[in-house]
Every structure is written in C-alpha cells, then in structure tokens.
Design an enzyme around this catalytic site. Structure first.
Site, PDB file in Angstrom:
ATOM      1  N   LYS A  35       4.227   0.214  10.526  1.00  0.00           N
ATOM      2  CA  LYS A  35       4.466   1.809   9.197  1.00  0.00           C
ATOM      3  C   LYS A  35       3.853   2.503  10.658  1.00  0.00           C
ATOM      4  O   LYS A  35       4.483   3.080  10.396  1.00  0.00           O
ATOM      5  CB  LYS A  35       3.720   0.971   8.708  1.00  0.00           C
ATOM      6  CG  LYS A  35       4.248   0.942   7.205  1.00  0.00           C
ATOM      7  CD  LYS A  35       2.932   0.972   5.711  1.00  0.00           C
ATOM      8  CE  LYS A  35       3.374   0.342   5.112  1.00  0.00           C
ATOM      9  NZ  LYS A  35       2.134   0.131   3.558  1.00  0.00           N
ATOM     10  N   ARG A  82       5.564 -13.407   9.517  1.00  0.00           N
ATOM     11  CA  ARG A  82       6.318 -11.594   9.077  1.00  0.00           C
ATOM     12  C   ARG A  82       7.688 -11.975   9.742  1.00  0.00           C
ATOM     13  O   ARG A  82       8.098 -11.982  10.921  1.00  0.00           O
ATOM     14  CB  ARG A  82       5.040 -10.920   9.441  1.00  0.00           C
ATOM     15  CG  ARG A  82       4.518 -10.834  11.389  1.00  0.00           C
ATOM     16  CD  ARG A  82       4.470  -9.646  11.168  1.00  0.00           C
ATOM     17  NE  ARG A  82       4.677  -8.586  10.546  1.00  0.00           N
ATOM     18  CZ  ARG A  82       3.616  -7.012  10.243  1.00  0.00           C
ATOM     19  NH1 ARG A  82       2.186  -7.863  10.379  1.00  0.00           N
ATOM     20  NH2 ARG A  82       4.198  -6.210   9.340  1.00  0.00           N
ATOM     21  N   GLU A 101       1.289  -1.443  -0.120  1.00  0.00           N
ATOM     22  CA  GLU A 101       0.088   0.122   0.143  1.00  0.00           C
ATOM     23  C   GLU A 101       0.962   1.245  -0.134  1.00  0.00           C
ATOM     24  O   GLU A 101       1.685   0.999   0.702  1.00  0.00           O
ATOM     25  CB  GLU A 101      -0.782   0.044   0.995  1.00  0.00           C
ATOM     26  CG  GLU A 101      -1.527   1.077   0.948  1.00  0.00           C
ATOM     27  CD  GLU A 101      -2.680   1.482   2.794  1.00  0.00           C
ATOM     28  OE1 GLU A 101      -2.281   0.772   4.034  1.00  0.00           O
ATOM     29  OE2 GLU A 101      -3.168   2.166   2.034  1.00  0.00           O
TER      30      GLU A 101
END
Length: 573
Positions: free
Chosen positions: A283, A273, A36
RNA sequence: UGUCUAAUGGUAUAAAGGCUAUUACGUCAGAUUUUGGUUCUGAAGAUCUUGGUUCGAUUCCAGGUUAGACAACCA
C-alpha cells in the site's frame, strides 16, 4: 454423468472441516474481512476476501466486513467507501458491516481491568527509549523504569490520557508481560497510545487514546463471535499475543459481560499472501505512485488495485477464477503475471463481441469494386446467441500496415503483390496487385483485386485462404483513442531490488495510439450498464489485437478504449 | 547462541504411509480454424539434504541446508 474431479480442500478448509467435525464453537463458522480504511483494495486483498467470504459461504456461516479503524492518523471515509464498493463489485455479500471503533468503549473498559489486575502500566518514555529497551531478536530487552508503578497511579494516568490531559506521544499504556521473551511481541507491547492530532472518521473527538492492533483485533473477533480469524503469514508471530490477550481478558471478565456465548472463541489461521511478477503489492508503494503522479490514480489500469483492474477491463469472474487457480498454502511465492492475463482472456473470449479496429492504418483500394454494401457479421463466430452487427463495405478500406509486405518471406501468410489469396474478414477474397509509396519509401496505398464471387457465406466464398485480415471501411470509420498497457515494472520482483523502486518502472507501460474502429462502435452502448446496482463495463475483442474495454474518459465524440490484454501471438519472425 | 514459518517440474499447486507423483499456466511439436486467436493431440520437465521408523516415505521423526517473517506510539 462423468465423474467430476473434486477440487481438493486447501489447508484452511481442511482445518475448518475438522473443527466442524469436532464441534469447535458448536460447529459454527464465522469469518471477517478486516481491512484498514487507509488505502484502496488490491488483488492481494481479493485473495483474502475470497478466503474469508468463501469459507463462510461454503460452510453455511457468515462473513462480516469489519473496518480495522484504530489509527485515525491514516484512515479516512474515502477508503471506507471505495472498499465497500470494490467488494460489492466483486460480487461478495457481507452479513454486517462493523468497525473496530464500535468496540472502543469495550476495549477501554478492558484496558482498565488489565491495569487493575496489574497487567498493564503507563510508560512515560519516548518511543526511542522504548524501542531501545526492546532488545533485539537475539538479546533480551530491559524493563522500563515505570514498569512497577502502582495500580492507582496507572489508572489515574491512563484516565488522564483519555481526558486529553497528556500530550500526544508522551505516554502509552503497555501490557506487562515479559521483556525477555524470544517473541519480540511479548516484550511489553503497547496497548494504547494518545492521538489528539487527528479526529477519528467515525468517533470524532470522543477519544484521545486509541488501541493498537494487537489489543484490538483479537478482542474485536471475540466480541463479534468470529470463529476463524484468517489472515496472512506475517501475523504468525502475533498469534501467541492474539491468544494471550484473549486468555487474559477471560481472567478479568466473563463472556456474558461482552455478550458473547461462553464457549465461543476465535482462532487465528494464516495463509500465504499474494505476490505477482512485475508489480508491487504494498500500500505504501502504491500510495507513493499515486501521490507522485507516476500513475494516474488508484484506478490507473496498470495498478493492481481492484478499481485499477476494473478500469483495465478485468471482470469479477476473471479475478475470482485467478484466485481460485493460485490456491492457499504457507509457501511464500510469486505468481506469474501471465496467469492473471490467461484468466481474463479465458473469461472474455466467451463474452466479448468481436469488432474491427485498425491501429496502424494503410489505405487499401480495391481495383475492381465500385459502390458499397452492408455486411452482417456475427459478434462472436460460432456463438449465435450473441447476435450480429452490420458493417459497411466499400472500395476503400483501412487495413493494418503490417498485413502487407512488399517482399514477403515464405511464412508470411498475408498480403503481398502477386502473393497468396487473402480473405477480408466477413467479406471477399482478394489478391494484392501493388502499392504506392511516398518519397521516403513508406507505403501509402495498397491495391488489390477482388474476387466478386467470393463473398463470405456464399458458395464462391467457401474456399480456404491461409489468412484472413481485418478492415474498416474508410468513409464510415470512427477515430478512437486506444491506451495500450504493459507491465508496470520492468523487473520481475521490484520489491527484491535494492534502491529506489520508482527507477524500476517500465517506461513503456502506457502507449496511447489513435486507431480506426468500425462504424458500429459509434453508437454502441458505451455507458456502463447497471446490473444489480453495479455498473458493468463494456468489453470487446478487437480482432487480432486483444481485449479492450471502454474507458470512463469516453465522451459522445471521443471514444477511449483500454487494452485489457493482448491476444497471444505465435507468429515470430 | 533467539523465536516462528516453510521447502514437489520454470511458476503455482495436488497426493492425509501404497499403482507410472496430480492439475493449471508457461515452453516445444503436430492438427484444426474466415482471428498467426480459439479448440484438439502429443512431448519435455519436479519430491532440498542426511539419517531413522516402516514390507513400503513426497507424506511420520531427528539433524543439516536454504529461504522468509519478527526489534512501528502501523495494520
């Protein structure tokens, strides 16, 4: 030829090989990396990038870069640019660049079909009301009063939403699935919401409704012909919905209407992850660090962002080697920051020219040496191909304060009055004779005798010394700024701690010091060198100090170096 | 009283029913070294638990335990 130990396949590669064998999707492999554009890429993304691009390359497929740009409130071209640049720098090549926004027309069309098929409805409740009715993981939800609205009305309202006639937040389009489903994502998930407050970075004001992730991602994969949609573990609970929307899509449309081969279908697979000790990988938290000035920017060398690692002096090959070492599983773990440092040392030790830099200088005067001479030194001992450089040698040298001790313990190998012989790197063997001190007892000058027949490379210089020290000749030394970095956070797992993560920052994560570097660095090529259009940083090893990289803040008369990683130091007191 | 994931040395991984459970980082010891770096050698250190299937289980099955994910008009 020795038997090369074959690296075993990770579980995704095993699935891929099995799928190829079974002829799933005609044995075709297509992946995508779907960031994104709302932040900078970090090393966690690199793990995904290596997987997505790696699988495609290994199995003769393709990998596309697709921006998941369905939320104009948060997204921006700034991020599109940084993301493409970072992937390029890492050395990966995408087949195409796509955007989820490329499919807004198709998705809108599909939403209309869902409405007509009675599979979607317009809800006029507030976000709070909808959340309340969702229930909890252990309790079923309740139906919205708008759930059984007639198809015609749903259609009329949805079209009104898109025409901009409905205020943002007043209505949403929801899938009509099952408010009691144990999987919360099936409790009538939102498919579309109204966003009129922000233009989209690519489509401008064309749309007033935007699809949610769950309604956009799987379909985008489908439209593109993705075969393996690989993502991280937090999407496991979304997978049934991913499959549901594709199943339902195929009930209300034919593959050829979307330009997709009939037997092509994407499947989602999830891996663990990346978490690394002493840092954060969220983020949101990174954005906060940047916005509040707790670091100098997204590319602050302490940040785990790709641009931060790059500025820190990490190379693409080191980063990729790190990802290769950690592997892919479904176990949520935490990688030791030490492994990342190990991989960059391993990479740089073979490529970074060695130079001398003195961080805490003290003057060394050679009692019996007069004049000066030029010494030729290898850039890396033992690697002839990396060439040589010239160093000026003279009577007065800067040496490291820590290389001299007036009263030295037995296991101190370096300079001490009347102590052992010590070699000056690439030059002569010396023996300390004494020192001067100021009123406070600080050593100001160290004196030593030189064995004039012991120059490196001559027969007299052949004898062994217990230690070799570094030096920089005083008159030719250059002042430089060195930025010494340490772990960003003081605790291993900042995300696990209660309270404000900003209070967990390591107060000593950056130390700026001035140092004396050898004259050869004055005219070195400090501008990044272009290689295939990508600027490559200049890496050095400051002997005994660590690996350093030239920082972009460097100007013609002010050298700035970032410490990439220190050297391991086995000497303990 | 939900659903879904997972569990191998300190950390991360390998072993697709079969030799003394792999490898890397880290740790410790020794050697080498014109970087107390590098390199080399050696050492310590692990299959969550209880049953079951099997000649044989880290692997398959069931229960338990523990950890994580899931209730954004984020992705």
């Amino acid at each position: 030829m020795d038997e090369v130990q074959e690296k075993s396949l990770n579980f995704i590669e095993q699935i891929v090989e099995k799928n190829i064998e079974e002829g799933v999707n005609d044995g075709r492999i297509q992946t995508r990396f779907p960031p994104e554009p709302n932040g900078y890429l970090h090393i966690g993304h690199v793990k995904a990038i290596c997987m997505d691009f790696g699988v495609a390359e290994k199995y003769n497929g393709i990998c596309n870069l697709r921006f998941d740009d369905t939320n104009p409130v948060k997204e921006d071209v700034e991020y599109v640019d940084s993301i493409t640049q970072d992937i390029h720098w890492l050395g990966f090549k995408w087949a195409n660049i796509f955007y989820a926004s490329d499919y807004f027309d198709k998705l809108y069309d599909l939403a209309i079909r869902f409405i007509k098929a009675g599979k979607a409805y317009v809800d006029e409740q507030t976000a709070e009301q909808i959340a309340e009715q969702k229930g909890t993981p252990t309790e079923p939800g309740k139906a919205s009063p708008y759930r059984d609205r007639p198809v015609e009305e749903n259609l009329r309202l949805f079209e009104a939403m898109q025409r901009g006639e409905i205020e943002e937040g007043k209505m949403v389009l929801r899938a009509k699935i099952d408010m009691a489903n144990p999987n919360m994502h099936f409790r009538d998930p939102i498919m579309y919401r109204i966003i009129t407050s922000h233009p989209h970075h690519r489509t401008g004001r064309k749309w007033n409704v935007y699809p949610m992730y769950d309604f956009a991602h799987g379909q985008s994969d489908y439209f593109e012909g993705v075969t393996h949609s690989i993502c991280t573990l937090e999407f496991v609970v979304h997978r049934p919905l991913y499959d549901y929307f594709i199943d339902e899509m195929l009930k209300v449309s034919k593959p050829e209407e979307w330009g997709v081969p009939a037997n092509s279908r994407p499947h989602q697979f999830e891996f663990n992850r990346l978490n690394i000790t002493y840092t954060v990988m969220s983020k949101r938290k990174m954005l906060q660090l940047v916005k509040e000035g707790l670091v100098r920017g997204w590319d602050d060398p302490r940040m785990p962002t790709v641009c931060g690692l790059r500025r820190r002096g990490y190379t693409p090959s080191a980063i990729r080697s790190f990802i290769d070492k950690i592997g892919y599983t479904k176990v949520e773990g935490m990688i030791d920051l030490g492994l990342l440092e190990h991989t960059v040392r391993e990479d740089l030790k073979e490529t970074a020219p060695r130079v001398c830099a003195i961080f805490d200088p003290v003057r060394l005067v050679l009692n019996n040496y007069e004049g000066s001479e030029t010494i030729t030194a290898q850039n890396i001992d033992g690697i002839e191909a990396l060439g040589t450089r010239e160093m000026l040698f003279g009577k007065e040298l800067w040496i490291e304060r820590g290389d001299f001790m007036e009263d030295a313990p037995k296991d101190f190998f370096r300079l001490s009055p009347g102590g052992r012989e010590v070699r000056l790197k690439n030059a002569y063997i010396i023996q300390a004779t004494g020192c001067d001190k100021d009123a406070d007892g600080n050593i100001t000058t160290v004196y030593a005798n030189v064995d004039l027949n012991s120059k490196s490379g001559t027969e007299g210089g052949n004898r062994k010394t217990k230690s070799t020290i570094n030096w920089v000749e005083c008159s030719s030394a250059v002042d430089a700024e060195a930025r010494l970095y340490d772990r960003l956070f003081a605790c291993e797992d900042p995300s696990a701690e209660e309270g404000d993560f900003r209070e967990l920052l390591n107060p000593d994560s950056l130390k700026i010091v001035n140092c004396k570097v050898e004259g050869s660095l004055r005219n070195e090529m400090h501008a990044p060198v272009l290689k295939e259009g990508i600027a490559q940083e200049n890496h050095y090893q400051f002997l005994k100090q660590g690996y350093f990289v030239v920082d972009p803040d460097t100007t013609a008369d002010h050298l700035v170096f970032n410490r990439t990683a220190s050297l391991k130091d086995n000497w303990k007191k």
